[in-house]
Motif scaffolding. Structure first.
Motif, PDB file in Angstrom:
ATOM      1  N   LEU A 190      10.799  43.314 -65.445  1.00 44.03           N
ATOM      2  CA  LEU A 190      12.221  43.202 -65.786  1.00 44.03           C
ATOM      3  C   LEU A 190      13.015  42.640 -64.616  1.00 44.03           C
ATOM      4  O   LEU A 190      13.919  41.809 -64.804  1.00 44.03           O
ATOM      5  CB  LEU A 190      12.756  44.574 -66.192  1.00 44.03           C
ATOM      6  N   TYR A 232      12.485  38.949 -64.542  1.00 36.02           N
ATOM      7  CA  TYR A 232      13.217  38.293 -65.627  1.00 36.02           C
ATOM      8  C   TYR A 232      14.680  38.096 -65.239  1.00 36.02           C
ATOM      9  O   TYR A 232      15.250  37.000 -65.401  1.00 36.02           O
ATOM     10  CB  TYR A 232      13.114  39.115 -66.909  1.00 36.02           C
ATOM     11  N   THR A 289      16.897  34.705 -64.557  1.00 33.22           N
ATOM     12  CA  THR A 289      18.182  34.486 -65.218  1.00 33.22           C
ATOM     13  C   THR A 289      19.267  34.157 -64.201  1.00 33.22           C
ATOM     14  O   THR A 289      20.107  33.269 -64.415  1.00 33.22           O
ATOM     15  CB  THR A 289      18.584  35.736 -66.023  1.00 33.22           C
TER      16      THR A 289
END
Length: 292
Positions: free
Chosen positions: A201, A204, A208
């Protein structure tokens, strides 16, 4: 590979000669040759890079497989265990020095280079002949009409969220470690799996953040000294999180297959040490890159 005879717990185990170091060197050479050629837009660079990378991964799989088999066969007594621990300590120390170099570059620019360019200390504005409109401030990439205007990533958005994610992952891996020592296999696998999920996570959200920085904030590697230090520090940290997550996946599989016991699980501990190191580095990044 381990010797066929039963290991003597009073003798320091010395493994036989191995072909993997030579093969690993060749695979790494092919990988670097490929990436250098790819960057220089040579046609065969890209396939050569992936061939070399596949070779490196294959060597790692086989080499670590030999070490695991030797460990399960009981060849590693307490003396060998101490050697492994010392090796991991020195490896993490080398990583500390690696990041210290980049933090040092950041501090030097902010505390010495920028004031010097602005004429502080000697009273002479050394930038006057090159950038008459230069003003020493942070973040900077020189005058906006030369380096290009950009915006910084707000500290209290995704960076804060990623900080909470990594701190939480430090808690989950600690719980998993205690579960391993207590023989609670279900709790071990659950919280180790949560640690892996939190690491993924984090990656990720960092991806982003990078996309947002490039597309919306005009913050790139070309954004002067701020852009280069920002992406070098956060990028190398992200690479370490990626490596740590892969290591956690391997350790989860080894836990699933029952490779560790309450008293013999240094493979797990080594990865936990590495993961805590990654957490600490991120706290420094969050403070000195995003907040200050």
């Amino acid at each position: 590979m381990a010797h066929a005879q039963h290991p003597d717990p009073n003798i320091y185990y010395v493994p036989p000669s191995s072909k993997w170091p030579v093969i690993a060197s060749l695979a790494m050479f092919v990988t670097m040759l490929g990436v250098a050629s790819w960057i220089n837009e040579i046609a065969w660079g890209k396939p050569v890079f992936f061939i070399g990378l596949a070779g490196v991964l294959a060597v790692l799989y086989k080499w670590f497989g030999d070490v695991i088999r030797e460990s399960l066969a009981g060849f590693y007594n307490r003396q060998v265990d101490v050697s492994f621990r010392m090796g991991m300590v020195w490896f993490i120390f080398s990583e500390v020095m690696f990041f210290a170099a980049f933090f040092g570059a950041l501090f030097f620019v902010r505390q010495f280079a920028l004031p010097w360019l602005n004429g502080e200390g000697d009273g002479v504005a050394t930038h006057a002949l090159l950038w008459p409109n230069f003003a020493a401030g942070w973040p900077t990439n020189g005058p906006a009409d030369i380096g290009g205007a950009f915006q910084t990533v707000p500290a209290w958005g995704l960076p804060l969220l990623n900080t909470l994610i990594l701190l939480s992952s430090g808690v989950t891996i600690t719980i998993a470690h205690h579960a391993l020592k207590a023989g609670k296999r279900g709790v071990l696998l659950t919280f180790l799996g949560l640690t892996i999920a939190l690491g993924a996570l984090f990656l990720y959200f960092q991806g982003t953040e990078y996309i947002h920085a490039y597309r919306e904030l005009n913050l790139t590697l070309g954004s002067g000294i701020y852009g280069s230090t920002f992406f070098m520090l956060t990028g190398f940290h992200g690479a370490h999180v990626t490596l740590g997550t892969l290591m956690l996946i391997v350790i989860w599989l080894r836990c699933w297959f029952g490779h560790f016991s309450k008293d013999h699980h240094f493979g797990f501990e080594a990865v936990a040490w590495y993961w805590h190191f990654v957490d600490v580095v991120w706290l420094g990044l969050f403070l000195f890159v995003y907040v200050l």
